[in-house]
Scaffold this active site. Structure first.
Site, PDB file in Angstrom:
ATOM      1  N   GLY A 524       0.829  -1.206   0.000  1.00  0.00           N
ATOM      2  CA  GLY A 524       0.000   0.000   0.000  1.00  0.00           C
ATOM      3  C   GLY A 524       0.853   1.241   0.000  1.00  0.00           C
ATOM      4  O   GLY A 524       2.080   1.195   0.010  1.00  0.00           O
ATOM      5  N   GLY A 527       1.002   7.687   4.058  1.00  0.00           N
ATOM      6  CA  GLY A 527       1.205   9.118   4.011  1.00  0.00           C
ATOM      7  C   GLY A 527       2.617   9.490   3.595  1.00  0.00           C
ATOM      8  O   GLY A 527       2.826  10.415   2.829  1.00  0.00           O
ATOM      9  N   PHE A 528       3.578   8.738   4.068  1.00  0.00           N
ATOM     10  CA  PHE A 528       4.952   9.119   3.846  1.00  0.00           C
ATOM     11  C   PHE A 528       5.726   8.175   2.942  1.00  0.00           C
ATOM     12  O   PHE A 528       6.939   8.187   2.932  1.00  0.00           O
ATOM     13  CB  PHE A 528       5.682   9.246   5.179  1.00  0.00           C
ATOM     14  CG  PHE A 528       5.328  10.496   5.909  1.00  0.00           C
ATOM     15  CD1 PHE A 528       5.517  11.727   5.306  1.00  0.00           C
ATOM     16  CD2 PHE A 528       4.805  10.444   7.179  1.00  0.00           C
ATOM     17  CE1 PHE A 528       5.193  12.893   5.963  1.00  0.00           C
ATOM     18  CE2 PHE A 528       4.479  11.608   7.843  1.00  0.00           C
ATOM     19  CZ  PHE A 528       4.669  12.839   7.236  1.00  0.00           C
ATOM     20  N   GLY A 529       5.016   7.350   2.207  1.00  0.00           N
ATOM     21  CA  GLY A 529       5.728   6.462   1.299  1.00  0.00           C
ATOM     22  C   GLY A 529       4.996   5.152   1.123  1.00  0.00           C
ATOM     23  O   GLY A 529       3.866   4.992   1.581  1.00  0.00           O
ATOM     24  N   LYS A 545       8.697  -0.227   5.080  1.00  0.00           N
ATOM     25  CA  LYS A 545       8.133   1.068   4.734  1.00  0.00           C
ATOM     26  C   LYS A 545       9.238   1.886   4.073  1.00  0.00           C
ATOM     27  O   LYS A 545      10.246   2.212   4.694  1.00  0.00           O
ATOM     28  CB  LYS A 545       7.634   1.761   5.991  1.00  0.00           C
ATOM     29  CG  LYS A 545       6.979   3.076   5.697  1.00  0.00           C
ATOM     30  CD  LYS A 545       6.335   3.623   6.933  1.00  0.00           C
ATOM     31  CE  LYS A 545       5.724   4.980   6.642  1.00  0.00           C
ATOM     32  NZ  LYS A 545       5.275   5.638   7.845  1.00  0.00           N
ATOM     33  N   ASP A 642      -1.593  11.072  14.173  1.00  0.00           N
ATOM     34  CA  ASP A 642      -2.218  10.694  12.903  1.00  0.00           C
ATOM     35  C   ASP A 642      -2.971   9.384  13.067  1.00  0.00           C
ATOM     36  O   ASP A 642      -2.837   8.465  12.280  1.00  0.00           O
ATOM     37  CB  ASP A 642      -1.159  10.594  11.804  1.00  0.00           C
ATOM     38  CG  ASP A 642      -1.802  10.592  10.410  1.00  0.00           C
ATOM     39  OD1 ASP A 642      -2.985  10.982  10.298  1.00  0.00           O
ATOM     40  OD2 ASP A 642      -1.128  10.181   9.446  1.00  0.00           O
TER      41      ASP A 642
END
Ligand SMILES: *[C@@H]1O[C@H](CO)[C@@H](O)[C@H](O)[C@H]1NC(C)=O
Ligand SMILES: *[C@@H]1O[C@H](CO)[C@@H](O)[C@H](O)[C@H]1NC(C)=O
Ligand SMILES: *[C@@H]1O[C@H](CO)[C@@H](O)[C@H](O)[C@H]1NC(C)=O
Ligand SMILES: *[C@@H]1O[C@H](CO)[C@@H](O)[C@H](O)[C@H]1NC(C)=O
Length: 837
Positions: A524, A527-529, A545, A642
């Site tokens: 998937g 937000g950051f990568g 990630k 978040d």
């Protein structure tokens, strides 16, 4: 006929005999023998002979009758155990209660009151757990009660403090050990020099101070204030000074105990789990240690990488050498050349603190804050002041003239302390804290400047990075660790050391594991990568990630995430296994969870049916535990910032695990509520104060949690919900709530076997409490945990929630311009808003 009557008489006698062993009273004619048990009227407490674990000694004690784990709250013969079963507890002709053996040769314990001997004395065990020695037949007057002689436990309804008429000061003392209720070395007591304070002693040494009474609670126990579960009262009149607490719902069992290791704990009985669960405890961290940072020092845990001891404004370390070696005990002294008695001297406010020991202070209850400042200002020897009772308009005034010791900061709670400084020092602080109008001016003038500055900075950083990366691309792993050390100091070193296996992965390992980041291994896009699934050579599955370079997540956030997650270990948090750092690439390697995010379940009709209510409730409670850990139980207080459905991952058994701490930020030093330039969060989950003013606190996470709960129950995204009259899901829930129709919001797939309307309604209620407009109205996660595990306590009624999102207008900022464009499309994206401050 005659036969029959005899038979009836026989039954009557045997019944009354049986009854005599479980009444709640002892009288002259009815002593209590070993084996007999006295049970209070509503059967809350029992009194009898017991042996502690691993001991054959016998003691007379009071324990909870309805709690399945033997929990003794009071012991009579603490230091004189009975070694066989010949003990008898009785009242005697002198009007005393006496514990002796059968032959009356030994007296193990006695109430020792001087009484006019009379025959109508009786002893009764009350439902509060109080054992009372009544003097007269009508039980109006008593000569002794166990509540006045506590053992290691403070029960609801007890008065903890001083009876001024008799001079009795109640002290709570720990047991000697788990198996020995004898008077141990820890004592908790109230002292009255200066203003009233509670101290925990080990022998003659003070180990912890509760602080003074603030009107809501004790200055040093932010967790325990007047709330909807506890009614805490502090009474100080001509007759007595004491603190007491009552449980608003008498069927909840809660006790405060000083345990054998010197920890003051408040525990609550959870019948469902059949165990006592901690509500708060102290001392908890090194800042709780009495006088940890010496005179004029203060202890602050919220500035990672620095020594927890700091000097109060205007002071400097007594011995810089010791300070450098992290020994704060000698404390601080006034800075050389400070002129606190000249005109221009003033006060600096330190917020959210446990105010210094008040035993050398003066207290004047008739002054308000301004008058307090005035009175301290006038007297050159006054070094600082604080309000005595923050719950009142005229709250009284405490002024210090000697050393200020044992000051610490909290991330929430506490109160403000005002410290006298000279003109030069004052100028330093007032330039740090712009006044309101200056703040506004900054907003207009400063914004373009800041924007330009940022652009320049980013360019410079980018340039430097590029150069550095070129120079040492081979040993990046090592240099990364080194740079962490130099930035964060030994704090990090220590914590990295504690953390056994934080693995540094080679780029080649990661490339092999993820099949060179193939599309098929992609899990998937966050937000950051992007997140990839990988299989290591040893077969272990991991999630990688890969932080995108354009994400704006710089080195700083990356380090933040690595250090934070590595330290945090909890079954409701995703585990970080290691990281990889290669030229421009930054990657985090997590445990792999076969199920995807919670969003894939609850917002999906088909998969949603896999989660029945029972499961969803378990998930909610798991998230609560995870958040509670982040907010409170871990050594660092962490705000997630978040929290959203896609950041809750489910393991194979569908247990929730909170992921993505990239933006979590350790609470900055003197701020529990911090203001940030970069608002990072997800549209629809952001609390109003965070989205609009950049103000974040644990309560902004509570807000996001509230949204999440309502989404889990309704199966709908907050912002994708457009009813004619409601702006979004919260608006809709609120409308229904006001009409007592809240259950209509429930996802229809939930209406199965495990559906528990009471529980669901309670969760909706809690959800609404969490999204209230005012952060101060929202409960803390501790409150939430309590509300969810005590299904029958009353909940407060909620105030208007914040459902502001469609009305948001962020102004000139270009990042936000795109947000107001399409609400739905960016719903799940983490966004960044810049604020001037
Ligand atoms: C119980 O112990 C006491 C001494 O503590 C002794 O005097 C008494 O005789 C003992 N009784 C029995 C029944 O063993
Ligand atoms: C709290 O307890 C005191 C007695 O200790 C009582 O007078 C008071 O009314 C209680 N307050 C509330 C709000 O229950
Ligand atoms: C408290 O302050 C008031 C006003 O300054 C003063 O009149 C009073 O004497 C003070 N009380 C004590 C106990 O110092
Ligand atoms: C108190 O709790 C009990 C069970 O825990 C429940 O039956 C009762 O309704 C509650 N009472 C109030 C006033 O909340």
């Amino acid at each position: 006929m005659f036969q029959n009557r005899r038979f009836l008489l026989f039954i009557f006698i045997s019944l009354s005999l049986k009854f005599s062993t479980s009444t709640d009273t002892i009288t002259l004619l009815q002593p209590l023998q070993d084996g007999d048990i006295l049970v209070s009227n509503k059967e809350n407490f029992a009194l009898g002979f017991f042996s502690p674990r691993n001991s054959s000694n016998k003691y007379v004690g009071i324990w909870y009758n309805k709690v399945s784990e033997q929990t003794v709250v009071w012991v009579a013969n603490r230091d004189r155990p009975i070694t066989n079963s010949s003990g008898i507890l009785s009242v005697d002709e002198t009007g005393n209660m006496v514990l002796h053996d059968k032959d009356q040769k030994f007296v193990f314990w006695s109430t020792n009151v001087t009484n006019i001997g009379n025959y109508s004395v009786s002893v009764q065990l009350l439902d509060s757990g109080n054992l009372i020695l009544f003097q007269d037949r009508n039980r109006n007057a008593y000569s002794w009660q166990s509540f006045d002689y506590p053992s290691n436990t403070l029960l609801p309804g007890m008065k903890f403090g001083l009876d001024k008429k008799t001079g009795l000061n109640r002290v709570i003392t720990s047991w000697k050990s788990n198996g020995n209720p004898g008077v141990g070395e820890y004592a908790y007591k109230m002292e009255f020099v200066g203003s009233t304070q509670l101290y925990l002693y080990k022998g003659k040494t003070r180990v912890w101070r509760t602080g003074s009474w603030t009107g809501h609670g004790w200055s040093g126990v932010p967790e325990m204030t007047q709330n909807f579960i506890f009614n805490v009262t502090y009474v100080n009149n001509n007759d007595e000074v004491y603190v007491g607490y009552l449980i608003r719902n008498s069927s909840i069992f809660s006790r405060l105990v000083i345990n054998e290791s010197g920890i003051v704990e408040r525990l609550t009985w959870h019948e469902a789990d059949r165990r006592w669960i901690g509500f708060w405890s102290a001392p908890k961290d090194q800042c709780d240690g009495y006088n940890e940072c010496g005179p004029f020092g203060f202890c602050d845990l919220y500035k990672p990488g620095t020594f927890e001891c700091n000097c109060l404004p205007g002071y400097e370390p007594q011995s810089p050498q010791d300070w450098y070696l992290r020994d704060g005990t000698r404390g601080c002294k006034r800075k050389v050349g400070a002129e606190i008695c000249l005109p221009g001297a003033g006060f600096v406010e330190l917020a959210r603190v446990k105010i210094p020991d008040t035993s050398t202070t003066r207290v004047n209850m008739s002054l308000g804050l301004e008058a307090c400042k005035e009175s301290c200002h006038k007297n050159c020897t006054c070094v600082g002041y604080a309000v005595a009772d923050i719950s009142k308009e005229i709250g009284g005034c405490i002024t210090w003239y000697k050393d200020m010791i044992d000051t610490r900061t909290f991330s929430y709670g506490g109160q403000s302390l005002y410290i006298r400084v000279d003109a030069a020092e004052l100028a330093k602080y007032s330039s740090k804290k712009p006044s309101n109008s200056r703040r506004k001016a900054l907003l207009y003038v400063g914004m373009p400047l800041i924007a330009v500055g940022l652009v320049v900075c980013i360019f410079i950083l980018f340039y430097i990075k590029k150069k550095k990366a070129n120079r040492r691309s081979r040993d990046v792993g090592v240099s990364f660790i080194n740079s962490l050390k130099s930035v964060e100091g030994s704090f990090l070193e220590k914590d990295m050391g504690e953390n056994v296996d934080l693995h540094v992965f080679d780029m080649s390992t990661i490339v092999a594991a993820t099949d060179n980041f193939s599309l098929s291994s992609k899990l998937g896009e966050g937000g950051f990568g992007s997140v990839y699934k990988g299989t290591l050579l040893n077969g272990q599955e991991v999630a990688v990630k890969r932080l995108s370079q354009s994400s704006g997540q710089g080195m700083h956030e990356f380090k933040n995430e690595v250090t934070l997650i590595a330290k945090l270990q909890h079954r409701n948090l995703v585990r970080l296994l290691g990281y990889c750092f290669h030229t421009e690439e930054k990657m985090l390697v997590y445990e792999y969870l076969p199920n995807k995010g919670l969003d894939c379940f609850i917002f999906d009709q088909e998969k949603g049916s896999l989660l029945d209510w029972k499961k969803r409730f378990q998930i909610i409670r798991g998230i609560v535990r995870g958040l509670l850990y982040l907010h409170q139980d871990s050594r660092l207080r962490i705000i997630h910032r978040d929290l959203k459905a896609s950041n809750i991952l489910l393991d194979a058994d569908l247990n929730p695990k909170i992921s993505d701490f990239g933006m979590a930020k350790i609470f900055g030093g003197d701020q529990a509520e911090a203001t940030t330039l970069r608002v990072v969060g997800t549209y629809g989950y952001m609390s109003p104060e965070y989205a609009m003013e950049g103000l974040f606190s644990v309560k902004s996470d509570v807000y996001s949690f509230g949204i999440l709960v309502l989404e889990i129950i309704s199966g709908r995204k907050n912002n994708s919900y457009y009813m004619e009259s409601s702006v979004n899901l919260i608006g809709h829930v609120w409308d229904l709530w006001k009409q007592d129709r809240a259950l209509e919001v429930v996802d229809t797939t939930l209406l199965g076997d495990s559906f528990d309307a009471h529980e669901v309604l309670r969760c909706i209620h809690v959800g609404i409490l969490c999204v209230q407009e005012l952060a101060s109205d929202r409960p803390t996660m501790t409150d939430v945990a309590f509300m969810l595990s005590n299904r029958d306590t009353n909940l407060p009624s909620p105030n208007q929630p914040a459902f502001i999102f469609r009305k948001l207008n962020y102004g000139t900022d270009s990042t936000t311009a795109s947000i107001s464009g399409g609400v739905g499309s960016v719903y799940d994206e983490t966004i960044t808003i810049l604020h001037a401050r």
